[in-house]
Design a protein around this motif. Structure first.
Motif, PDB file in Angstrom:
ATOM      1  N   MET A   1     -14.573  47.759   3.760  1.00 40.75           N
ATOM      2  CA  MET A   1     -13.127  47.791   4.837  1.00 40.75           C
ATOM      3  C   MET A   1     -13.252  46.769   5.809  1.00 40.75           C
ATOM      4  SD  MET A   1     -10.123  48.362   4.899  1.00 40.75           S
ATOM      5  CE  MET A   1      -9.788  50.084   3.996  1.00 40.75           C
ATOM      6  N   LYS A   2     -12.477  45.908   5.923  1.00 41.13           N
ATOM      7  CA  LYS A   2     -12.375  44.882   7.079  1.00 41.13           C
ATOM      8  C   LYS A   2     -10.909  45.561   7.807  1.00 41.13           C
ATOM      9  CE  LYS A   2     -15.423  41.774   6.226  1.00 41.13           C
ATOM     10  NZ  LYS A   2     -16.137  42.400   5.258  1.00 41.13           N
ATOM     11  N   TYR A   3     -10.901  44.934   9.080  1.00 44.19           N
ATOM     12  CA  TYR A   3      -9.725  45.085   9.774  1.00 44.19           C
ATOM     13  C   TYR A   3      -8.898  43.795  10.303  1.00 44.19           C
ATOM     14  CZ  TYR A   3     -11.592  49.943   9.852  1.00 44.19           C
ATOM     15  OH  TYR A   3     -11.833  50.997   9.445  1.00 44.19           O
ATOM     16  N   CYS A   4      -7.731  43.986  10.779  1.00 46.28           N
ATOM     17  CA  CYS A   4      -7.008  42.922  10.844  1.00 46.28           C
ATOM     18  C   CYS A   4      -6.129  43.417  12.339  1.00 46.28           C
ATOM     19  CB  CYS A   4      -6.052  42.027  10.115  1.00 46.28           C
ATOM     20  SG  CYS A   4      -5.069  43.417   9.377  1.00 46.28           S
ATOM     21  N   SER A   5      -5.469  42.417  12.953  1.00 44.64           N
ATOM     22  CA  SER A   5      -4.685  42.675  14.267  1.00 44.64           C
ATOM     23  C   SER A   5      -3.152  42.930  13.436  1.00 44.64           C
ATOM     24  CB  SER A   5      -4.694  41.857  15.260  1.00 44.64           C
ATOM     25  OG  SER A   5      -4.012  40.625  15.146  1.00 44.64           O
ATOM     26  N   LEU A   6      -2.312  43.483  14.111  1.00 41.78           N
ATOM     27  CA  LEU A   6      -0.972  43.534  13.817  1.00 41.78           C
ATOM     28  C   LEU A   6      -0.343  42.397  14.015  1.00 41.78           C
ATOM     29  CD1 LEU A   6       0.068  47.293  14.892  1.00 41.78           C
ATOM     30  CD2 LEU A   6       0.064  46.471  12.796  1.00 41.78           C
ATOM     31  N   GLY A   7      -0.838  41.554  14.938  1.00 45.88           N
ATOM     32  CA  GLY A   7      -0.172  40.235  15.077  1.00 45.88           C
ATOM     33  C   GLY A   7      -0.727  39.321  14.195  1.00 45.88           C
ATOM     34  N   ASN A   8      -1.614  39.258  13.663  1.00 46.68           N
ATOM     35  CA  ASN A   8      -2.361  38.318  12.636  1.00 46.68           C
ATOM     36  C   ASN A   8      -2.952  38.959  11.588  1.00 46.68           C
ATOM     37  OD1 ASN A   8      -3.491  36.317  11.423  1.00 46.68           O
ATOM     38  ND2 ASN A   8      -4.587  35.184  12.929  1.00 46.68           N
ATOM     39  N   ARG A   9      -2.334  39.229  10.481  1.00 53.56           N
ATOM     40  CA  ARG A   9      -2.807  40.071   9.230  1.00 53.56           C
ATOM     41  C   ARG A   9      -3.576  39.304   8.418  1.00 53.56           C
ATOM     42  NH1 ARG A   9       1.340  43.916   8.031  1.00 53.56           N
ATOM     43  NH2 ARG A   9      -0.294  44.586   6.511  1.00 53.56           N
ATOM     44  N   SER A  10      -3.744  37.763   8.552  1.00 55.22           N
ATOM     45  CA  SER A  10      -4.751  37.294   7.712  1.00 55.22           C
ATOM     46  C   SER A  10      -6.019  36.869   8.137  1.00 55.22           C
ATOM     47  CB  SER A  10      -3.955  35.806   7.313  1.00 55.22           C
ATOM     48  OG  SER A  10      -3.604  35.301   8.315  1.00 55.22           O
ATOM     49  N   LYS A  11      -6.332  36.975   9.713  1.00 50.61           N
ATOM     50  CA  LYS A  11      -7.684  36.942  10.272  1.00 50.61           C
ATOM     51  C   LYS A  11      -8.271  38.366  10.056  1.00 50.61           C
ATOM     52  CE  LYS A  11     -10.150  35.610  14.141  1.00 50.61           C
ATOM     53  NZ  LYS A  11     -10.261  36.041  15.460  1.00 50.61           N
ATOM     54  N   HIS A  12      -9.331  38.424   9.314  1.00 51.41           N
ATOM     55  CA  HIS A  12     -10.096  39.550   9.104  1.00 51.41           C
ATOM     56  C   HIS A  12     -11.280  39.711  10.020  1.00 51.41           C
ATOM     57  CE1 HIS A  12      -8.142  40.369   4.934  1.00 51.41           C
ATOM     58  NE2 HIS A  12      -7.194  40.587   5.969  1.00 51.41           N
ATOM     59  N   VAL A  13     -11.753  40.817  10.836  1.00 54.69           N
ATOM     60  CA  VAL A  13     -12.759  41.320  11.496  1.00 54.69           C
ATOM     61  C   VAL A  13     -13.606  42.606  11.025  1.00 54.69           C
ATOM     62  CG1 VAL A  13     -11.618  40.319  13.519  1.00 54.69           C
ATOM     63  CG2 VAL A  13     -11.677  42.713  13.171  1.00 54.69           C
ATOM     64  N   THR A  14     -14.533  42.818  11.373  1.00 50.94           N
ATOM     65  CA  THR A  14     -15.414  43.704  10.874  1.00 50.94           C
ATOM     66  C   THR A  14     -15.108  45.126  11.536  1.00 50.94           C
ATOM     67  OG1 THR A  14     -17.327  43.395  12.498  1.00 50.94           O
ATOM     68  CG2 THR A  14     -17.699  42.508  10.046  1.00 50.94           C
ATOM     69  N   PHE A  15     -15.442  46.412  11.327  1.00 48.98           N
ATOM     70  CA  PHE A  15     -15.199  47.517  11.808  1.00 48.98           C
ATOM     71  C   PHE A  15     -15.914  47.439  13.318  1.00 48.98           C
ATOM     72  CE2 PHE A  15     -16.618  51.654  13.343  1.00 48.98           C
ATOM     73  CZ  PHE A  15     -15.512  52.234  13.313  1.00 48.98           C
ATOM     74  N   ARG A  16     -16.970  46.852  13.381  1.00 45.10           N
ATOM     75  CA  ARG A  16     -17.794  46.872  14.547  1.00 45.10           C
ATOM     76  C   ARG A  16     -16.967  45.893  15.749  1.00 45.10           C
ATOM     77  NH1 ARG A  16     -23.595  46.125  15.331  1.00 45.10           N
ATOM     78  NH2 ARG A  16     -23.686  45.922  13.084  1.00 45.10           N
ATOM     79  N   GLU A  17     -16.492  44.795  15.148  1.00 40.69           N
ATOM     80  CA  GLU A  17     -15.518  43.735  16.010  1.00 40.69           C
ATOM     81  C   GLU A  17     -14.533  44.711  16.661  1.00 40.69           C
ATOM     82  OE1 GLU A  17     -15.326  39.933  14.584  1.00 40.69           O
ATOM     83  OE2 GLU A  17     -13.993  39.401  16.513  1.00 40.69           O
ATOM     84  N   ALA A  18     -13.501  45.218  15.768  1.00 41.76           N
ATOM     85  CA  ALA A  18     -12.626  45.936  15.993  1.00 41.76           C
ATOM     86  C   ALA A  18     -12.799  47.188  17.131  1.00 41.76           C
ATOM     87  CB  ALA A  18     -12.058  46.730  14.799  1.00 41.76           C
ATOM     88  N   LEU A  19     -13.918  47.915  16.884  1.00 40.40           N
ATOM     89  CA  LEU A  19     -14.476  48.728  17.654  1.00 40.40           C
ATOM     90  C   LEU A  19     -14.776  48.298  18.998  1.00 40.40           C
ATOM     91  CD1 LEU A  19     -15.475  51.783  17.655  1.00 40.40           C
ATOM     92  CD2 LEU A  19     -17.486  51.056  17.104  1.00 40.40           C
ATOM     93  N   LEU A  20     -15.510  47.400  19.099  1.00 38.47           N
ATOM     94  CA  LEU A  20     -16.073  46.917  20.518  1.00 38.47           C
ATOM     95  C   LEU A  20     -14.838  46.042  21.426  1.00 38.47           C
ATOM     96  CD1 LEU A  20     -19.538  45.685  19.379  1.00 38.47           C
ATOM     97  CD2 LEU A  20     -19.161  47.724  21.087  1.00 38.47           C
ATOM     98  N   LYS A  21     -13.961  45.373  20.403  1.00 44.85           N
ATOM     99  CA  LYS A  21     -12.934  44.785  21.149  1.00 44.85           C
ATOM    100  C   LYS A  21     -12.190  45.550  21.712  1.00 44.85           C
ATOM    101  CE  LYS A  21     -13.038  40.053  20.009  1.00 44.85           C
ATOM    102  NZ  LYS A  21     -13.114  39.328  18.845  1.00 44.85           N
TER     103      LYS A  21
END
Ligand SMILES: *Cc1c(COP(=O)(O)O)cnc(C)c1O
Length: 431
Positions: A1-21
């Motif tokens: 599973m990848k994650y994205c921001s509500l503002g930009n649904r096409s740019k995907h980040v890892t769980f780790r990145e979403a967690l730390l940011k």
């Protein structure tokens, strides 16, 4: 599973990145790129599984990019090492008690999962993370206990001096070790401002890896889906299940909706609030109007601009017709809350804290509109955390659970700082 921001649904980040940011660069919240599904066979199997087993199955769907099956099994056992109880109150009415963790409020679920995943991710990558939180009480204690003695992580908690209860202060400031409690000579807004200044100080960020543990953190959010699935699996009658969620920032309710979208059959939700009714008003009128919060006896829900509301809207595709069809809003005064605590106690022999009592009130309204349903309200805090409200209402004293009893003899170890940023900065650089 990848994650994205509500503002930009096409740019995907890892769980780790979403967690730390914590929050995306565009200032919006992270969500999973898609909603994982639990098929019927899996759902039926939940009836025979333990809480940790259910947690493992659900959370693997969100964490599979960064952790293997075995690691997930271990981390959910460590995170959810306390009871989650479903208690029958009236025919068709159940309390889901989420307050049996170390700090006696449901925030232990999210904070403990966050600590477990962060503790494991830092081992390999970021040594020495500093978690910085401003708190008016509950969040600080849940985060302090969850991170206590997790290696590689320092926790710095800022709270307003003299403005939290004695027990709350002991919950945050008696641990020592890697938990640093700072009493700020100011109010909660000063604490929040200091944290913001630290996060935007490039010099500090060069020295320290700073992260936040507030309720928009994606790990805290996904942790809260598990107990909806667990409650559903334990109900004797599961045809038409409805949930009432006492809400402030709406992390808990939006996690319930996420659980439903994953496949847990829930037919309706009550968004139950005190007089801070921004969301119930929106559900009634389509107009979303954040405003300054008002103080109430259910103070963990005194929120005027709920920070998880964008996630709730997102789950309903930002469509008012969809959300208002499934989520009903209810708002209650302090007077009604006290009356509910009294009725629950005298008529049903159930002791509820003010937040849980609001959950019960909302459930009664929702049940009225959905006859024949089985209703569950979330009991979010132990009544012993709110003795000053509950005891006068019921006319007797509440025994302290051991989590609070053991605090009585512990000294508070906190450092008093002025509300000037330079003092905080010097402290952080030295710690
Ligand atoms: C934080 C809190 C709430 C509100 O939960 P949200 O996820 O912010 O809506 C309700 N009850 C208690 C006891 C809390 O500590």
């Amino acid at each position: 599973m990848k994650y994205c921001s509500l503002g930009n649904r096409s740019k995907h980040v890892t769980f780790r990145e979403a967690l730390l940011k914590g929050i995306a660069e565009d200032g919006t919240l992270f969500v999973p790129e898609s909603i994982p599904r639990l098929d019927n066979e899996k759902l039926e199997s939940f009836t025979g599984l333990s809480f940790s087993e259910i947690a493992g199955i659900i959370l693997e769907k969100f964490l599979d990019d960064d952790f293997n099956h075995r690691e997930i099994e271990l981390l959910v056992k460590e995170a959810f090492n306390f009871d989650c109880k479903l208690v029958n109150i009236q025919p068709d009415v159940w309390a889901l008690e989420l307050f049996h963790g170390p700090t006696l409020a449901f925030k232990d679920f999210g904070a403990r999962l966050l600590a477990q995943v962060l503790g494991r991710l830092t081992d390999s990558h970021y040594r020495n993370i500093t978690i910085l939180v401003a708190t008016s009480g509950d969040t600080g204690s849940a985060v302090a206990h969850a991170f206590y003695s997790i290696s590689g992580i320092q926790v710095v908690i800022l709270y307003p001096s003299g403005k939290v209860s004695v027990l709350q202060e002991k919950q945050m400031a008696s641990l020592g070790g890697n938990i640093h409690a700072l009493r700020i000579d100011g109010n909660f807004d000063d604490c929040q401002r200091l944290v913001k200044e630290a996060f935007s100080d490039p010099e500090l960020r060069e020295e320290l890896f700073l992260t936040s543990a507030n309720s928009i953190n994606v790990a805290r959010w996904i942790a809260q889906t598990v107990y909806y699935a667990y409650a559903w699996s334990r109900l004797p009658e599961r045809k038409q299940v409805i949930f009432s969620v006492p809400s402030g920032n709406f992390g808990n309710l939006s996690a319930g909706v996420l659980a439903k979208k994953m496949g847990i059959p829930v037919s309706a939700f009550a968004a139950s609030t005190n007089v801070n009714d921004v969301v119930p008003a929106y559900l009634r009128s389509r107009v979303y109007l954040p405003r300054p919060s008002q103080s109430t006896i259910s103070n963990a829900m005194d929120v005027g601009n709920p920070n998880n509301f964008p996630r709730l809207l997102h789950l309903y595709e930002n469509d008012w017709n969809k959300i208002s069809g499934e989520v009903k809003g209810f708002s209650f005064s302090d007077e009604a809350t006290r009356q509910a605590i009294k009725t629950l106690y005298t008529d049903y022999g159930y002791l509820a804290d003010p937040h849980s009592a609001i959950g019960w009130l909302g459930l009664r309204h929702l049940l009225y509109n959905n006859p024949g349903s089985t209703g569950v309200f979330l009991a979010t805090a132990h009544p012993a955390k709110f003795t000053e409200v509950v005891e006068p209402v019921i006319g007797s004293s509440i025994p302290l659970p051991y989590q609070l009893e053991i605090l009585k003899s512990k000294p508070v170890v906190s450092k008093l700082l002025s509300p000037h940023y330079n003092e905080l900065k010097a402290f952080l650089l030295a710690c």
